[in-house]
Structures are given as structure tokens and as C-alpha cells.
Design a protein around this motif. Structure first.
Motif, mmCIF file in Angstrom:
data_model
loop_
_atom_site.group_PDB
_atom_site.id
_atom_site.type_symbol
_atom_site.label_atom_id
_atom_site.label_comp_id
_atom_site.label_asym_id
_atom_site.label_seq_id
_atom_site.Cartn_x
_atom_site.Cartn_y
_atom_site.Cartn_z
ATOM 1 N N THR A 158 22.971 -11.559 -8.547
ATOM 2 C CA THR A 158 23.081 -10.721 -9.742
ATOM 3 C C THR A 158 21.771 -10.719 -10.513
ATOM 4 O O THR A 158 21.288 -9.667 -10.952
ATOM 5 C CB THR A 158 24.217 -11.222 -10.641
ATOM 6 N N GLN A 211 18.771 -11.242 -9.423
ATOM 7 C CA GLN A 211 17.751 -10.480 -8.699
ATOM 8 C C GLN A 211 17.916 -8.984 -8.929
ATOM 9 O O GLN A 211 16.928 -8.249 -9.054
ATOM 10 C CB GLN A 211 17.806 -10.809 -7.201
ATOM 11 N N HIS A 212 19.160 -8.515 -9.004
ATOM 12 C CA HIS A 212 19.402 -7.102 -9.315
ATOM 13 C C HIS A 212 18.942 -6.777 -10.736
ATOM 14 O O HIS A 212 18.367 -5.705 -10.982
ATOM 15 C CB HIS A 212 20.890 -6.770 -9.157
ATOM 16 N N GLN A 269 15.238 -6.353 -10.780
ATOM 17 C CA GLN A 269 14.793 -5.065 -10.241
ATOM 18 C C GLN A 269 14.796 -4.001 -11.330
ATOM 19 O O GLN A 269 13.866 -3.187 -11.423
ATOM 20 C CB GLN A 269 15.700 -4.653 -9.080
ATOM 21 N N TRP A 270 15.833 -3.994 -12.166
ATOM 22 C CA TRP A 270 15.865 -3.053 -13.286
ATOM 23 C C TRP A 270 14.782 -3.388 -14.309
ATOM 24 O O TRP A 270 14.136 -2.486 -14.862
ATOM 25 C CB TRP A 270 17.239 -3.091 -13.960
ATOM 26 N N THR A 282 30.288 -7.498 -2.773
ATOM 27 C CA THR A 282 29.215 -6.623 -3.213
ATOM 28 C C THR A 282 29.251 -6.545 -4.738
ATOM 29 O O THR A 282 30.256 -6.883 -5.366
ATOM 30 C CB THR A 282 29.341 -5.200 -2.630
ATOM 31 N N ARG A 341 27.636 -4.271 -8.330
ATOM 32 C CA ARG A 341 26.911 -3.139 -8.906
ATOM 33 C C ARG A 341 26.400 -3.552 -10.281
ATOM 34 O O ARG A 341 27.176 -3.881 -11.168
ATOM 35 C CB ARG A 341 27.815 -1.922 -9.021
ATOM 36 N N ARG A 347 23.830 -2.593 -13.532
ATOM 37 C CA ARG A 347 23.080 -1.507 -14.182
ATOM 38 C C ARG A 347 23.025 -1.776 -15.688
ATOM 39 O O ARG A 347 23.888 -2.455 -16.248
ATOM 40 C CB ARG A 347 23.688 -0.128 -13.918
#
Length: 239
Positions: A141, A143-144, A147-148, A221, A223, A225
Motif C-alpha cells: 500500500t 509503495q502505491h 507512486q502517487w 489486490t 486500489r 488513490r
């Protein structure tokens, strides 16, 4: 942070910080490091745990007696096997400090499941794998999130995780839209609050488990954002 990041399981726990407990009342004696400009430090319940006059974290205390609260590492009643009390250190920087968040031990995890009545079908032998999955999901999480955050690297090169909130019974707008299309529903939702060098920004994370892929890395998985709380977040989502 399923086992991996649900309120049904314990979230990431903050590391005890005894070396920081002797913070001076003088603000000049405990300046905020340049990379961590938000002075607030929170526990896993989104409660502020440091003195507002000083950005260095104090031990979490019980408001009933002002005594430090220690994590429950004792075996639960009826427990058949001893569990490890060792806690792994995450790679997720903890907001307001120069350290990182620390994960719960298998014993802490088991105790939390028992306390919440979520231990049906769970045994002591499951704890190592459950904790490993929990930790891995949270690292993924973060790492995601990073990225943002690269879209805002010109504003802050060292974002940190300030606090987080489990919201397992509330569908995000994206998850609700997917439910209308009869898609898979998330088993959990978290809101993570990131310190972007003094600016607090919220991320929404939906966690999914796929029964048809159980036992494989693709079973989980997520998501991640930015929450649409500001014009900047809208611009980032469009990008």
C-alpha cells in the motif's frame, strides 16, 4: 494495513519510543526535523499522542491514570501455544518522527482477534502467515502511495504516513460504483493520511480478496488513490 489490512485485524502499531519520552517543554529543545514538518504524532486509533507544544512523541498513556500503555503481549485465556512477541519494523516512515511504524507481533495480532470476537476458525498456528500477509499488504500500500506522491515530488521529497483509519463497513465511491455493476466488493477499506512536508493529504485504499485465486499472490489486490478533497487531488487523479 484479511487478513492483511482490516479493522477485523490489528493495524500497524507505533513503535515504543522511550528515548523520546524525555522531551523538554521548551519547543526549541525539540525542533521538528526538516523532513518531518508536521508536529503531530498519532497512535493506531488516530489519537494524537504527543505534547502539542513539542513535536517529539511521548509514550501513549491511559487518560484514566496517565500511565504508559504497553501493548498486550500476554497469552489470551485458553491459548494453547505460546506465540512470538517479536515485532517487525516496517519501511513506512512515521509522521512527526524520524522513525518508522512497527508491526504487531503474532501474539498482539492473536489477542486483538480474540478481543474483537473475530477468532472463529483461527488458530495459533495461523498467526505467522496472517501477520506476514498483513505486513506485506501494508508495505505494498505504501509503495502505491509513493507512486502517487511522485506527482508532487516538487513539493515534498519525503512524505510520511501520519495516521490511518479503518472503515471496513463504508464503501468508497469507486467500490459502490463497482457494486452496482455486480463486481467484487472490497473486504476492507482504509483511509491513510499522509504528511506531505506539513500538508495533510488523504488516500483511499480498497482491499480485495479473490476466492478463485486463493492461495496465490494474486488473491489480494488493492486500489490506492488520492481522496478528492482538493483541486490538487483532482488534478492528480486526472493525470
Amino acid at each position: 494495513m484479511g487478513a492483511a489490512s482490516s479493522r477485523d485485524a490489528p493495524d500497524i502499531q507505533p513503535r515504543n519510543q522511550p528515548a523520546e519520552a524525555e522531551a523538554s517543554a521548551s519547543e526549541s529543545a525539540c525542533p521538528v526535523p526538516e523532513a518531518y514538518r508536521n508536529p503531530a504524532v498519532y497512535n493506531v486509533y488516530s489519537q494524537r499522542i504527543n505534547d502539542p507544544a513539542c513535536p517529539i512523541a511521548l509514550p501513549q498513556v491511559d487518560p484514566r491514570n496517565n500511565m504508559p500503555i504497553e501493548p498486550n503481549q500476554m497469552p489470551s485465556p485458553g491459548q494453547r501455544k505460546l506465540l512470538s512477541t517479536s515485532r517487525a519494523t516496517s519501511d513506512i516512515p512515521k509522521g512527526g518522527t524520524a522513525s518508522t511504524w512497527t508491526y504487531p507481533s503474532p501474539q498482539m495480532f492473536y489477542n486483538a482477534l480474540k478481543r474483537k470476537g473475530k477468532d472463529d476458525g483461527v488458530t495459533e498456528d495461523d498467526m505467522d502467515s496472517v501477520v506476514a500477509a498483513h505486513n506485506s499488504m501494508n508495505e505494498m500500500t505504501w509503495q502505491h502511495v509513493l507512486q502517487w506522491e511522485r506527482l508532487r515530488a516538487h513539493e515534498c521529497g519525503q512524505p510520511t504516513l501520519l495516521r490511518f483509519l479503518g472503515r471496513p463497513h463504508e464503501l468508497s465511491p469507486l467500490a459502490r460504483l463497482q457494486s452496482w455493476r455486480r463486481g467484487t466488493l472490497p473486504f476492507d477499506r482504509h483511509d491513510w493520511y499522509v504528511d506531505r512536508c506539513g500538508k495533510e493529504v488523504r488516500y483511499v485504499i480498497d482491499f480485495y480478496f479473490h476466492d478463485d485465486k486463493a492461495g496465490t499472490p494474486e488473491a489480494f489486490t488493492l486500489r490506492v488513490r488520492p481522496a478528492v478533497d482538493s483541486l490538487d487531488a483532482v488534478v492528480d487523479r486526472l493525470k
